[in-house]
Scaffold this motif. Structure first.
Motif, PDB file in Angstrom:
ATOM      1  N   LYS A 178      41.618  46.408 -12.767  1.00 63.35           N
ATOM      2  CA  LYS A 178      42.624  45.379 -12.462  1.00 63.35           C
ATOM      3  C   LYS A 178      43.991  45.773 -13.017  1.00 63.35           C
ATOM      4  CE  LYS A 178      41.948  40.704 -12.143  1.00 63.35           C
ATOM      5  NZ  LYS A 178      41.420  40.137 -10.907  1.00 63.35           N
ATOM      6  N   ILE A 231      31.678  30.665 -10.924  1.00 63.55           N
ATOM      7  CA  ILE A 231      32.889  31.465 -10.668  1.00 63.55           C
ATOM      8  C   ILE A 231      32.798  32.807 -11.410  1.00 63.55           C
ATOM      9  CG2 ILE A 231      35.424  31.537 -10.875  1.00 63.55           C
ATOM     10  CD1 ILE A 231      34.456  29.557  -8.811  1.00 63.55           C
ATOM     11  N   HIS A 232      32.223  32.764 -12.585  1.00 67.72           N
ATOM     12  CA  HIS A 232      32.048  34.011 -13.337  1.00 67.72           C
ATOM     13  C   HIS A 232      31.168  34.987 -12.536  1.00 67.72           C
ATOM     14  CE1 HIS A 232      31.816  36.734 -16.652  1.00 67.72           C
ATOM     15  NE2 HIS A 232      30.512  36.586 -16.786  1.00 67.72           N
ATOM     16  N   ASN A 282      33.075  36.443  -9.812  1.00 67.99           N
ATOM     17  CA  ASN A 282      33.996  37.436 -10.353  1.00 67.99           C
ATOM     18  C   ASN A 282      33.266  38.756 -10.602  1.00 67.99           C
ATOM     19  OD1 ASN A 282      35.342  38.992 -12.487  1.00 67.99           O
ATOM     20  ND2 ASN A 282      36.867  37.358 -12.406  1.00 67.99           N
ATOM     21  N   PHE A 302      35.158  39.700  -7.201  1.00 63.08           N
ATOM     22  CA  PHE A 302      36.585  39.787  -7.585  1.00 63.08           C
ATOM     23  C   PHE A 302      36.893  40.992  -8.476  1.00 63.08           C
ATOM     24  CE2 PHE A 302      36.683  34.821  -7.555  1.00 63.08           C
ATOM     25  CZ  PHE A 302      36.573  34.822  -6.180  1.00 63.08           C
ATOM     26  N   SER A 303      35.992  41.304  -9.407  1.00 63.38           N
ATOM     27  CA  SER A 303      36.324  42.339 -10.394  1.00 63.38           C
ATOM     28  C   SER A 303      36.080  43.752  -9.865  1.00 63.38           C
ATOM     29  CB  SER A 303      35.499  42.123 -11.663  1.00 63.38           C
ATOM     30  OG  SER A 303      34.144  42.251 -11.333  1.00 63.38           O
ATOM     31  N   THR A 307      43.194  36.259  -7.776  1.00 59.25           N
ATOM     32  CA  THR A 307      42.649  35.020  -7.231  1.00 59.25           C
ATOM     33  C   THR A 307      43.440  33.839  -7.770  1.00 59.25           C
ATOM     34  OG1 THR A 307      41.076  35.022  -9.048  1.00 59.25           O
ATOM     35  CG2 THR A 307      40.271  35.799  -6.909  1.00 59.25           C
ATOM     36  N   SER A 355      39.178  28.889 -17.455  1.00 62.21           N
ATOM     37  CA  SER A 355      38.840  29.551 -16.203  1.00 62.21           C
ATOM     38  C   SER A 355      39.781  30.711 -15.877  1.00 62.21           C
ATOM     39  CB  SER A 355      38.872  28.527 -15.065  1.00 62.21           C
ATOM     40  OG  SER A 355      38.246  29.036 -13.940  1.00 62.21           O
ATOM     41  N   GLN A 412      36.927  36.359 -17.264  1.00 62.17           N
ATOM     42  CA  GLN A 412      36.507  36.853 -15.937  1.00 62.17           C
ATOM     43  C   GLN A 412      36.030  35.746 -14.995  1.00 62.17           C
ATOM     44  OE1 GLN A 412      33.879  40.226 -17.219  1.00 62.17           O
ATOM     45  NE2 GLN A 412      35.054  41.214 -15.600  1.00 62.17           N
ATOM     46  N   GLU A 413      36.958  34.871 -14.676  1.00 62.19           N
ATOM     47  CA  GLU A 413      36.665  33.892 -13.614  1.00 62.19           C
ATOM     48  C   GLU A 413      37.748  34.037 -12.548  1.00 62.19           C
ATOM     49  OE1 GLU A 413      35.857  29.903 -14.927  1.00 62.19           O
ATOM     50  OE2 GLU A 413      34.410  30.574 -16.410  1.00 62.19           O
ATOM     51  N   LEU A 414      38.826  33.223 -12.666  1.00 62.98           N
ATOM     52  CA  LEU A 414      39.945  33.331 -11.725  1.00 62.98           C
ATOM     53  C   LEU A 414      41.150  33.896 -12.472  1.00 62.98           C
ATOM     54  CD1 LEU A 414      39.638  29.793 -10.101  1.00 62.98           C
ATOM     55  CD2 LEU A 414      38.906  31.961  -9.092  1.00 62.98           C
ATOM     56  N   ASP A 415      42.194  34.281 -11.710  1.00 61.80           N
ATOM     57  CA  ASP A 415      43.409  34.765 -12.366  1.00 61.80           C
ATOM     58  C   ASP A 415      44.423  33.646 -12.588  1.00 61.80           C
ATOM     59  OD1 ASP A 415      42.579  37.469 -12.460  1.00 61.80           O
ATOM     60  OD2 ASP A 415      42.963  37.581 -10.304  1.00 61.80           O
TER      61      ASP A 415
END
Ligand code: NOJ
Length: 560
Positions: free
Chosen positions: A2, A241-242, A245, A249-250, A256, A271, A277-280
């Motif tokens: 990232k 969500i984790h 991710n 996502f990750s 996000t 979060s 490590q869930e949303l940005d």
């Protein structure tokens, strides 16, 4: 890996239906967007967020998806999509897609299967429940789009849950198969080059066990709907969500942003903290509720509250990223809403709002048309298209008084104000389509349009470009501290952005009058010069003690 590119990115939101129509069917499409990529690039933004473009019967303009892996026919094909991704990436622009996975369309194959029988393998993809013995729905939850959140289905003599329209059944995230489907969908689009997702009503994905009845107290919660506290930020939100991710996502250099209505400050940080490590980031909505009662009825903007809310979110720890927005496809237009419906001095006011929002820390969003100062429309009842508005009209239609009241509310609040076609020029239909537009064009397009704005050196558009170029790459803006001043002042929004020995001191006047200003006592510095303003240099006085002009926004570069 990232890179967290979103930390210095400005995102431009496109509502595809209303942006640009390339084939004359009256509906915006992907080729239309492709034809405007140079325009988008010229703004100085870094990424585009597209409202949903997937296959959909369009009950809620694409927020009801019937196939997550294909493109809505009105918008084009997967090949058009690939061309769009390439066109964006060739210009150094990223693409954010809308991820609508709290619910699907009732025309999605999963739902069609699920409703067939109680033992269908897809049954548990959704919430099916027996009604109460007296032929009432399983609980008293209300839909966000008016009426009960349950629809009876006679095939199996059960009800299914829909927090939005009855054509948007809620997915059951407690079923691991559903979560795996979502992971696979994300990875499918990442493989096609998508750079991130805006996650629709993501705070609703985990429902409280047993789906208990809501209570009347909820009318005074952050969303006045029965049931809200039982499905907003439910017990497994963070876990789910984790998981998303970790498995999606990750794996790519993504970003996000979750649509997080009702989220608390604590939950938001838990979060979006880089360490979890869930949303940005998340969109929160309290600041756009500072001119409303019970989230519905318009009232005068409570400016001090508005500033307080923004300041509160600025205080998020630096390991998390705030977002800044005044407009999106669900909000009415920002000018003159946030200057208390003062209709004068528009150019200054719209530019001031930009500076006031975007000098804060976070990722700013611009909604299509905001950059040229598009405004609300004087809609007649028959002009509205949005399911929320038309549902309300259906509900209250027989009562003249209520109908009149509803019309008054929607003239300020309707989501359709943001959905009229983009105004490109002063030719028929504002240059949006050569056909019959799917929704009326704002009649002010002959004056408010891109072509005209590009020509006028003092236009809102040209100020946006100048400001975005100024904002780019500035460490102080990206990560400097945010220090508010004169928090109780009812006219000025004043704050300092400071990093080491450098700062940007921001003064914004939210009224169309001169306002006296004195430098706060603790502001001691070696030098201060105007970095950017919506007034000419010669019109701005020395920082120490001065009069702030009507709707002025001035940023001083300060050295300590
Ligand atoms: C939030 C979206 O922004 C809105 O447009 C939509 O109607 C609901 N979610 C349901 O998906």
């Amino acid at each position: 890996m990232k890179t967290r590119w979103y930390k210095d990115a400005v995102i431009y939101q496109i509502y595809p239906r209303s942006f640009c129509d390339s084939n004359g069917d009256g509906i915006g499409d992907l080729q239309g967007i492709i034809s405007k990529l140079d325009y988008i690039k010229s703004l100085g933004v870094d990424a585009v967020w597209l409202s949903p473009i997937y296959k959909s019967p369009n009950d809620d303009n694409g927020y009801d998806i019937s196939d997550y892996r294909d493109i809505q026919e009105d918008f084009g094909t997967l090949d058009d999509f690939k061309e769009l991704v390439k066109g964006l990436h060739d210009r150094g622009l990223k693409l954010i897609m809308d991820l609508v996975v709290n619910h699907t369309s009732d025309e999605h194959m999963w739902f069609k299967e699920s409703r067939k029988s109680k033992d269908n393998p897809y049954r548990d993809y959704y919430f099916w429940r027996k009604g109460k013995s007296d032929k009432k729905p399983p609980n008293n939850w209300m839909s966000n789009f008016v009426g009960p959140a349950w629809e009876y289905d006679k095939t199996t003599d059960e009800y299914y849950l829909h927090l939005f329209s009855k054509k948007q059944p809620d997915l059951n995230w407690d079923n691991p198969k559903v979560r795996q489907e979502v992971i696979d969908i994300c990875n499918y689009w990442f493989e096609l080059g998508v750079d991130g997702f805006r996650c629709d009503v993501i705070t609703y994905i985990s429902k409280e066990k047993g789906l208990p009845d809501g209570s009347f107290k909820e009318f005074f919660s952050s969303m006045p709907l029965l049931g809200f506290t039982h499905y907003c930020m439910g017990p497994n939100y963070h876990k789910y969500i984790h998981e998303l991710n970790l498995h999606a996502f990750s794996k790519y250099d993504t970003m996000t942003v979750g649509e997080a209505s009702g989220i608390t400050y604590k939950d938001a940080f838990e979060s979006i903290d880089e360490n979890v490590q869930e949303l940005d980031s998340v969109f929160t909505f309290e600041h756009v509720s500072a001119d409303m009662i019970l989230q519905v009825f318009p009232k005068k903007l409570n400016f001090v509250k508005f500033k307080k809310i923004l300041t509160h979110w600025q205080e998020l720890p630096k390991t998390s990223q705030p977002t800044m927005f005044l407009e999106n496809h669900d909000q009415p237009r920002s000018w003159p809403r946030f200057v208390n419906y003062c209709w004068d001095n528009k150019e200054k006011a719209a530019k001031m709002l930009l500076v006031a929002m975007q000098m804060q820390r976070g990722t700013p969003y611009i909604y299509e048309g905001q950059e040229i100062g598009m405004t609300n429309v004087n809609f007649k009842v028959e002009d509205y298209k949005d399911i929320l508005t038309t549902n309300v009209f259906k509900k209250v239609g027989n009562n003249k008084l209520l109908m009149k009241f509803a019309q008054k509310v929607f003239l300020k609040r309707a989501r359709d104000h943001a959905r009229t076609p983009m105004q490109w020029d002063d030719t028929k239909n504002a240059g949006f389509t050569s056909g019959e537009p799917w929704m009326m064009v704002n009649p002010n397009y002959t004056e408010v349009n891109v072509k005209q704005s590009e020509k006028d050196p003092n236009s809102i558009l040209n100020f946006y470009k100048k400001f975005l170029a100024f904002r780019k790459g500035k460490d102080v803006i990206i990560s400097g501290d945010y220090i508010p001043y004169y928090e109780k002042n009812k006219k000025l929004f004043v704050y300092n952005r400071k990093l080491k020995d450098k700062a940007y001191f921001v003064i914004c006047n939210f009224v169309n009058k001169d306002v006296k200003f004195k430098l706060p006592k603790d502001m001691k510095f070696a030098s201060a010069k105007v970095a950017i303003s919506n007034y000419e240099d010669g019109e701005i006085g020395a920082l120490e003690s001065r009069i702030i002009k009507p709707f002025e926004a001035t940023v001083y570069e300060v050295q300590y």
